[in-house]
Design an enzyme around this catalytic site. Structure first.
Site, mmCIF file in Angstrom:
data_model
loop_
_atom_site.group_PDB
_atom_site.id
_atom_site.type_symbol
_atom_site.label_atom_id
_atom_site.label_comp_id
_atom_site.label_asym_id
_atom_site.label_seq_id
_atom_site.Cartn_x
_atom_site.Cartn_y
_atom_site.Cartn_z
ATOM 1 N N ARG A 1 11.155 -1.134 12.214
ATOM 2 C CA ARG A 1 9.816 -1.237 12.807
ATOM 3 C C ARG A 1 9.729 -2.484 13.677
ATOM 4 N NH1 ARG A 1 5.135 -0.234 8.383
ATOM 5 N NH2 ARG A 1 4.043 -1.520 9.921
ATOM 6 N N ARG B 1 -0.862 -9.423 13.145
ATOM 7 C CA ARG B 1 -1.369 -8.376 12.242
ATOM 8 C C ARG B 1 -2.208 -8.988 11.121
ATOM 9 N NH1 ARG B 1 4.162 -6.011 10.878
ATOM 10 N NH2 ARG B 1 3.152 -4.622 9.382
ATOM 11 N N LYS C 1 0.829 -1.212 0.000
ATOM 12 C CA LYS C 1 0.000 0.000 0.000
ATOM 13 C C LYS C 1 0.860 1.258 0.000
ATOM 14 C CE LYS C 1 -2.168 -1.125 3.853
ATOM 15 N NZ LYS C 1 -1.604 -2.444 4.244
ATOM 16 N N ARG D 1 -9.740 0.702 8.687
ATOM 17 C CA ARG D 1 -9.417 -0.672 9.040
ATOM 18 C C ARG D 1 -10.550 -1.355 9.800
ATOM 19 N NH1 ARG D 1 -3.444 0.185 8.748
ATOM 20 N NH2 ARG D 1 -2.433 -1.815 9.075
ATOM 21 N N ARG E 1 11.390 -6.675 5.066
ATOM 22 C CA ARG E 1 11.331 -5.251 5.407
ATOM 23 C C ARG E 1 11.843 -5.018 6.836
ATOM 24 N NH1 ARG E 1 5.549 -2.317 4.840
ATOM 25 N NH2 ARG E 1 5.186 -3.075 6.946
HETATM 26 P P1 ADP Z 1 0.913 -2.347 7.784
HETATM 27 O O1 ADP Z 1 -0.197 -2.134 6.802
HETATM 28 O O2 ADP Z 1 2.158 -2.892 7.177
HETATM 29 O O3 ADP Z 1 0.495 -3.106 9.020
HETATM 30 P P2 ADP Z 1 0.701 0.390 8.764
HETATM 31 O O4 ADP Z 1 1.814 1.345 8.786
HETATM 32 O O5 ADP Z 1 -0.482 0.699 7.906
HETATM 33 O O6 ADP Z 1 1.405 -0.955 8.307
HETATM 34 O O7 ADP Z 1 0.157 0.134 10.240
HETATM 35 C C1 ADP Z 1 1.014 -0.167 11.311
HETATM 36 C C2 ADP Z 1 0.218 -0.233 12.629
HETATM 37 O O8 ADP Z 1 -0.342 1.068 12.895
HETATM 38 C C3 ADP Z 1 -0.982 -1.173 12.658
HETATM 39 O O9 ADP Z 1 -0.604 -2.508 12.965
HETATM 40 C C4 ADP Z 1 -1.827 -0.524 13.769
HETATM 41 O O10 ADP Z 1 -1.311 -0.822 15.044
HETATM 42 C C5 ADP Z 1 -1.616 0.960 13.533
HETATM 43 N N1 ADP Z 1 -2.643 1.510 12.614
HETATM 44 C C6 ADP Z 1 -2.414 2.043 11.382
HETATM 45 N N2 ADP Z 1 -3.569 2.439 10.807
HETATM 46 C C7 ADP Z 1 -4.552 2.144 11.691
HETATM 47 C C8 ADP Z 1 -5.963 2.277 11.689
HETATM 48 N N3 ADP Z 1 -6.624 2.803 10.640
HETATM 49 N N4 ADP Z 1 -6.669 1.865 12.777
HETATM 50 C C9 ADP Z 1 -6.038 1.353 13.844
HETATM 51 N N5 ADP Z 1 -4.718 1.161 13.907
HETATM 52 C C10 ADP Z 1 -3.964 1.557 12.853
#
Ligand code: ADP
Length: 195
Positions: A134, A146, A14, A89, A128
């Site tokens: 991270r 996740r 994404k 999400r 990654r």
């Molecule tokens: P990835 O899609 O690789 O998991 P992101 O950077 O989108 O990476 O998200 C990392 C973390 O940030 C998620 O596992 C969650 O803890 C938090 N997060 C990101 N976006 C949201 C969201 N819309 N709602 C709740 N938690 C979020």
């Protein structure tokens, strides 16, 4: 306005594809994951709240996330459109996003859903993790959590957008450029319909 949700499990690409899309379509990119990481780095109150959820691979509570997203959208009255990356999400987030956009007299144009098999996702995330710094990429158990959270809470949103006739499934396996071309094809089809 063109408002795009770029959707898919962790590791689907994404962020990579958003960077290319915003360049081509001149949109404002909002990544809730990046925003939370920025707050964590700067040790803001919001960052402190988010950290334990993120490190464990759980979702940050909706109330916190939705507030942050609203602020970010409202900070860009000049935007020609947005790419929402990692948001929504949950169903509550998707409903909040629709409500927010309707106050701006606009709506989601399309939800581009990247399709990538689990084995490939785990491989990409571990890779990654070697360089991203991270915490949530470095540990296979957290990655698995996740993916489980995605399956349980986020994946059902595909029905939410399908019911609005806005879902476009895109094969997320291939080179970055191949996938980008597929995404652009979906977007261009859509703007041809709506302009
Ligand atoms: P990835 O899609 O690789 O998991 P992101 O950077 O989108 O990476 O998200 C990392 C973390 O940030 C998620 O596992 C969650 O803890 C938090 N997060 C990101 N976006 C949201 C969201 N819309 N709602 C709740 N938690 C979020």
């Amino acid at each position: 306005m063109i408002n795009i949700v770029i959707f898919g499990p962790p590791g689907a690409g994404k962020g990579t594809q958003s960077a290319k899309l915003l360049d081509k379509y001149q949109l404002v990119h909002i990544s809730t994951g990046d925003l939370f990481r920025m707050h964590m780095k700067e040790e803001t109150e919001l960052g402190k709240k988010a950290k334990s959820f993120m490190d464990a691979g759980n979702l940050v509570p909706d109330s916190v996330t939705i507030e942050m997203l609203k602020d970010k959208v409202q900070a860009h009255p000049e935007a020609r459109g947005f790419i929402f990356d990692g948001f929504p999400r949950t169903t509550q987030q998707a409903e909040a996003l629709d409500a927010l956009l309707s106050t701006l007299s606009t709506s989601i144009s399309v939800c581009l859903s990247l399709q990538v098999p689990d084995e490939e996702l785990i491989k990409r995330l571990l890779e990654r993790g070697k360089t991203s710094g991270r915490a949530d990429d470095a540990n296979e158990e957290v990655i698995q959590n996740r993916l489980n959270v995605y399956m349980r809470e986020t994946s059902p949103l595909q029905d939410f957008y399908q019911n609005q006739n806005k879902l476009s499934a895109v094969n997320g396996v291939g080179t970055v450029d191949e996938i980008f071309d597929r995404l652009c094809e979906s977007i261009d089809k859509l703007s041809a319909q709506t302009v």
